[in-house]
Write a protein that holds these residues in place. Sequence first.
Motif, PDB file in Angstrom:
ATOM      1  N   ALA A  46      10.568 -38.928   8.463  1.00 32.58           N
ATOM      2  CA  ALA A  46      11.779 -39.594   7.997  1.00 32.58           C
ATOM      3  C   ALA A  46      13.001 -38.697   8.188  1.00 32.58           C
ATOM      4  O   ALA A  46      14.073 -39.168   8.578  1.00 32.58           O
ATOM      5  CB  ALA A  46      11.633 -39.981   6.534  1.00 32.58           C
ATOM      6  N   VAL A  47      12.836 -37.409   7.914  1.00 28.11           N
ATOM      7  CA  VAL A  47      13.938 -36.461   8.134  1.00 28.11           C
ATOM      8  C   VAL A  47      14.343 -36.453   9.608  1.00 28.11           C
ATOM      9  O   VAL A  47      15.533 -36.387   9.944  1.00 28.11           O
ATOM     10  CB  VAL A  47      13.537 -35.044   7.692  1.00 28.11           C
ATOM     11  CG1 VAL A  47      14.618 -34.032   8.085  1.00 28.11           C
ATOM     12  CG2 VAL A  47      13.300 -34.996   6.186  1.00 28.11           C
ATOM     13  N   ARG A  65      11.104 -39.792  -1.660  1.00 29.53           N
ATOM     14  CA  ARG A  65      12.002 -39.130  -0.703  1.00 29.53           C
ATOM     15  C   ARG A  65      11.977 -39.844   0.642  1.00 29.53           C
ATOM     16  O   ARG A  65      13.017 -40.012   1.287  1.00 29.53           O
ATOM     17  CB  ARG A  65      11.594 -37.664  -0.534  1.00 29.53           C
ATOM     18  CG  ARG A  65      11.881 -36.787  -1.735  1.00 29.53           C
ATOM     19  CD  ARG A  65      11.356 -35.383  -1.490  1.00 29.53           C
ATOM     20  NE  ARG A  65      11.523 -34.531  -2.640  1.00 29.53           N
ATOM     21  CZ  ARG A  65      12.132 -33.339  -2.614  1.00 29.53           C
ATOM     22  NH1 ARG A  65      12.645 -32.882  -1.498  1.00 29.53           N
ATOM     23  NH2 ARG A  65      12.224 -32.603  -3.703  1.00 29.53           N
ATOM     24  N   THR A  66      10.795 -40.229   1.069  1.00 27.05           N
ATOM     25  CA  THR A  66      10.675 -40.928   2.352  1.00 27.05           C
ATOM     26  C   THR A  66      11.440 -42.237   2.324  1.00 27.05           C
ATOM     27  O   THR A  66      12.192 -42.557   3.248  1.00 27.05           O
ATOM     28  CB  THR A  66       9.186 -41.181   2.674  1.00 27.05           C
ATOM     29  OG1 THR A  66       8.503 -39.922   2.768  1.00 27.05           O
ATOM     30  CG2 THR A  66       9.037 -41.931   3.989  1.00 27.05           C
ATOM     31  N   HIS A  77      10.782 -29.342  10.530  1.00 26.35           N
ATOM     32  CA  HIS A  77      10.038 -30.594  10.358  1.00 26.35           C
ATOM     33  C   HIS A  77       9.201 -30.956  11.572  1.00 26.35           C
ATOM     34  O   HIS A  77       8.161 -31.611  11.425  1.00 26.35           O
ATOM     35  CB  HIS A  77      11.009 -31.709   9.980  1.00 26.35           C
ATOM     36  CG  HIS A  77      11.602 -31.514   8.621  1.00 26.35           C
ATOM     37  ND1 HIS A  77      10.911 -31.775   7.467  1.00 26.35           N
ATOM     38  CD2 HIS A  77      12.819 -31.033   8.235  1.00 26.35           C
ATOM     39  CE1 HIS A  77      11.669 -31.493   6.425  1.00 26.35           C
ATOM     40  NE2 HIS A  77      12.828 -31.029   6.853  1.00 26.35           N
ATOM     41  N   LEU A 110      15.115 -41.570   2.466  1.00 28.94           N
ATOM     42  CA  LEU A 110      15.543 -41.085   3.787  1.00 28.94           C
ATOM     43  C   LEU A 110      15.638 -42.212   4.815  1.00 28.94           C
ATOM     44  O   LEU A 110      16.458 -42.140   5.741  1.00 28.94           O
ATOM     45  CB  LEU A 110      14.568 -40.011   4.281  1.00 28.94           C
ATOM     46  CG  LEU A 110      14.710 -38.635   3.630  1.00 28.94           C
ATOM     47  CD1 LEU A 110      13.483 -37.786   3.914  1.00 28.94           C
ATOM     48  CD2 LEU A 110      15.973 -37.932   4.130  1.00 28.94           C
ATOM     49  N   GLU A 163       7.240 -37.903   5.262  1.00 27.66           N
ATOM     50  CA  GLU A 163       8.478 -37.306   4.760  1.00 27.66           C
ATOM     51  C   GLU A 163       9.219 -36.548   5.861  1.00 27.66           C
ATOM     52  O   GLU A 163      10.425 -36.720   6.047  1.00 27.66           O
ATOM     53  CB  GLU A 163       8.163 -36.377   3.585  1.00 27.66           C
ATOM     54  CG  GLU A 163       9.398 -35.862   2.869  1.00 27.66           C
ATOM     55  CD  GLU A 163       9.054 -34.974   1.689  1.00 27.66           C
ATOM     56  OE1 GLU A 163      10.001 -34.508   1.016  1.00 27.66           O
ATOM     57  OE2 GLU A 163       7.858 -34.727   1.431  1.00 27.66           O
TER      58      GLU A 163
END
Length: 301
Positions: A109-110, A150-151, A72, A154, A106
């Motif tokens: 956020a991970v 997903r964001t 990422h 997360l 995304e």
Amino acid sequence: MRKRLVADSDWNAEMAVRGYLDGFYPQALTAADRAVKLTRRILRRDGDERVVVVLIERLRWRAQISQVLGRHKQAVDDARAVLELLARLGKPPRLVAEATQLLLAESSAVLGDVATARVADRAIEAFRRRADEADAEPLAIGEAFDRYARTLALIGEIEAAQPVRRFSVDAYRSALDRIVDRRERIRFATAVEQLADDAGPPNAAGAPDILSLLQDAAEQRLHLIPPIGTAFQDPVAREQAVALLGVLALQSQWLDALGAPQAAAEFARSAEQLLQVPAVWWRDRLRELRDRLEQTIAHPA
């Protein structure tokens, strides 16, 4: 010299895309690295704006591949580089900046960078407007809203993610026959499985909708399993085979909640039986299960 650089960069870029679409991600990343490096060399030589456009596309591909591989930080760096290059163009391609921002959000956020992840709140608005247009591309809309869902999940906004995820699934579902990208198939199927989880314990009221969605998800995962040998012999397909069997087991639970115990038992048995037969038979069995499912939804008793 320039012609050779261009040919080499183009070949590596093609290998990166092919590797990505076929699921060979480490090899795709190696080719993407080479393509980006060579394209940057060409850009340093002549500064042509057309080369900037090519570099943007190759950085976007590398960011996507890096993201799939869990790299990422690389995905974030490439997304930022794309946004900087877009600022150099007189008229950047429509929605490329916003799509890149969603990828950036995304992966950020991970990595736990909530402040950067919030760029998705602005980027998604462009896709909301695009979705209302007559010529909107449903697969691009589906991917954008899936990234946003997903964001949100997360960064802890679980409830806010649910309607966004549903919007994504509906967009994808309107064009399932046009999906060729394996990551789009996986995104759609994963989103559907999450929707089933969002719905809470299996219940009769929500069963028809969830069961139909899960059937679509199972069929999308089937596309990722080569019809040669048993599904578990292919390391690329094994994960998808396990996920597909999990969908059938989940359908069994929802059928039971619908008040159709015989159909529930049939789906449960199918999940066990498919383990023992060649993958080429799976397609026929899933067609039979779709027919059974549609009949059961229409007449559950």
